[in-house]
Enzyme design. Structure first.
Site, PDB file in Angstrom:
ATOM      1  N   GLU A  25       0.852  -1.168  -0.091  1.00 52.49           N
ATOM      2  CA  GLU A  25       0.137  -0.011   0.105  1.00 52.49           C
ATOM      3  C   GLU A  25       0.793   1.173  -0.059  1.00 52.49           C
ATOM      4  O   GLU A  25       2.021   1.201   0.673  1.00 52.49           O
ATOM      5  CB  GLU A  25      -0.874   0.085   1.126  1.00 52.49           C
ATOM      6  CG  GLU A  25      -2.093   0.857   1.484  1.00 52.49           C
ATOM      7  CD  GLU A  25      -2.713   0.650   2.652  1.00 52.49           C
ATOM      8  OE1 GLU A  25      -3.328   1.692   3.204  1.00 52.49           O
ATOM      9  OE2 GLU A  25      -2.903  -0.529   3.086  1.00 52.49           O
ATOM     10  N   HIS A  71      -4.538   6.850  -0.281  1.00 55.48           N
ATOM     11  CA  HIS A  71      -3.873   5.682  -0.307  1.00 55.48           C
ATOM     12  C   HIS A  71      -4.457   4.684  -1.226  1.00 55.48           C
ATOM     13  O   HIS A  71      -5.419   4.779  -1.630  1.00 55.48           O
ATOM     14  CB  HIS A  71      -3.654   5.234   1.207  1.00 55.48           C
ATOM     15  CG  HIS A  71      -5.182   4.674   1.835  1.00 55.48           C
ATOM     16  ND1 HIS A  71      -6.163   5.433   2.117  1.00 55.48           N
ATOM     17  CD2 HIS A  71      -5.344   3.482   1.902  1.00 55.48           C
ATOM     18  CE1 HIS A  71      -7.020   4.681   2.750  1.00 55.48           C
ATOM     19  NE2 HIS A  71      -6.685   3.624   2.643  1.00 55.48           N
ATOM     20  N   HIS A  73      -5.295   0.378  -2.159  1.00 52.50           N
ATOM     21  CA  HIS A  73      -5.999  -0.917  -1.517  1.00 52.50           C
ATOM     22  C   HIS A  73      -5.499  -1.828  -2.769  1.00 52.50           C
ATOM     23  O   HIS A  73      -6.279  -2.077  -3.643  1.00 52.50           O
ATOM     24  CB  HIS A  73      -7.450  -0.751  -1.387  1.00 52.50           C
ATOM     25  CG  HIS A  73      -7.804   0.044  -0.202  1.00 52.50           C
ATOM     26  ND1 HIS A  73      -9.033   0.082   0.299  1.00 52.50           N
ATOM     27  CD2 HIS A  73      -7.167   0.430   0.796  1.00 52.50           C
ATOM     28  CE1 HIS A  73      -9.078   0.719   1.309  1.00 52.50           C
ATOM     29  NE2 HIS A  73      -8.054   1.118   1.890  1.00 52.50           N
ATOM     30  N   ASP A  84      -8.863   3.235   8.369  1.00 57.46           N
ATOM     31  CA  ASP A  84      -9.112   4.384   7.597  1.00 57.46           C
ATOM     32  C   ASP A  84     -10.012   5.435   8.101  1.00 57.46           C
ATOM     33  O   ASP A  84      -9.525   6.969   8.445  1.00 57.46           O
ATOM     34  CB  ASP A  84      -9.638   4.112   6.343  1.00 57.46           C
ATOM     35  CG  ASP A  84      -8.615   3.187   5.173  1.00 57.46           C
ATOM     36  OD1 ASP A  84      -7.241   2.983   5.811  1.00 57.46           O
ATOM     37  OD2 ASP A  84      -9.107   2.766   4.321  1.00 57.46           O
TER      38      ASP A  84
HETATM   39 ZN   LIG Z   1      -7.435   1.997   3.749  1.00 50.78          ZN
END
Ligand SMILES: [Zn+2]
Length: 123
Positions: A25, A71, A73, A84
């Site tokens: 990630e 971000h 996934h 999150d």
């Molecule tokens: Zn996340």
């Protein structure tokens, strides 16, 4: 500060960052100018999962132009996880999640409380 759009070329860069980090990630800070997200700042460190993402946000710079975060996934899920939603309030009001396979249909923007939020892509 209300965000109404993101620059298309910045979105392309975010997809590239997602592909580069895959299968890990990545997490980054988004900055805005006049209501349009037009800049991305990487945070130091290597991100390998949701829990490390929240630690990195403690190192973020203070700026009035921070719009929020982005971000990835790697599992392709385009919904915020519980982790999150916990770190969103610490990093601004708008949060983009991009998912595998990192193309134009694999991103969503969320508000600080985890609600889906539509923003325009600006050429
Ligand atoms: Zn996340």
């Amino acid at each position: 500060m209300t965000i109404h759009g993101i620059k298309g070329e910045l979105l392309d860069l975010l997809f590239q960052m997602g592909r580069d980090a895959h299968p890990n990630e990545f997490v980054a800070i988004l900055k805005e100018n006049k209501g349009v997200i037009d800049e991305v700042n990487l945070l130091p460190g290597t991100v390998t999962g949701e829990s490390s993402a929240s630690l990195l946000f403690d190192m973020m710079p203070l700026s009035t132009h921070i719009a929020g975060s982005c971000h990835s996934h790697p599992n392709g899920m385009l919904l915020p996880s519980d982790a999150d939603v916990r770190f969103f309030p610490r990093t601004g009001r708008y949060h983009i999640i991009i998912g595998y396979p990192y193309n134009n249909t694999n991103w969503r923007c969320f508000t600080v409380d985890g609600q889906l939020c539509k923003i325009d892509v600006i050429a």
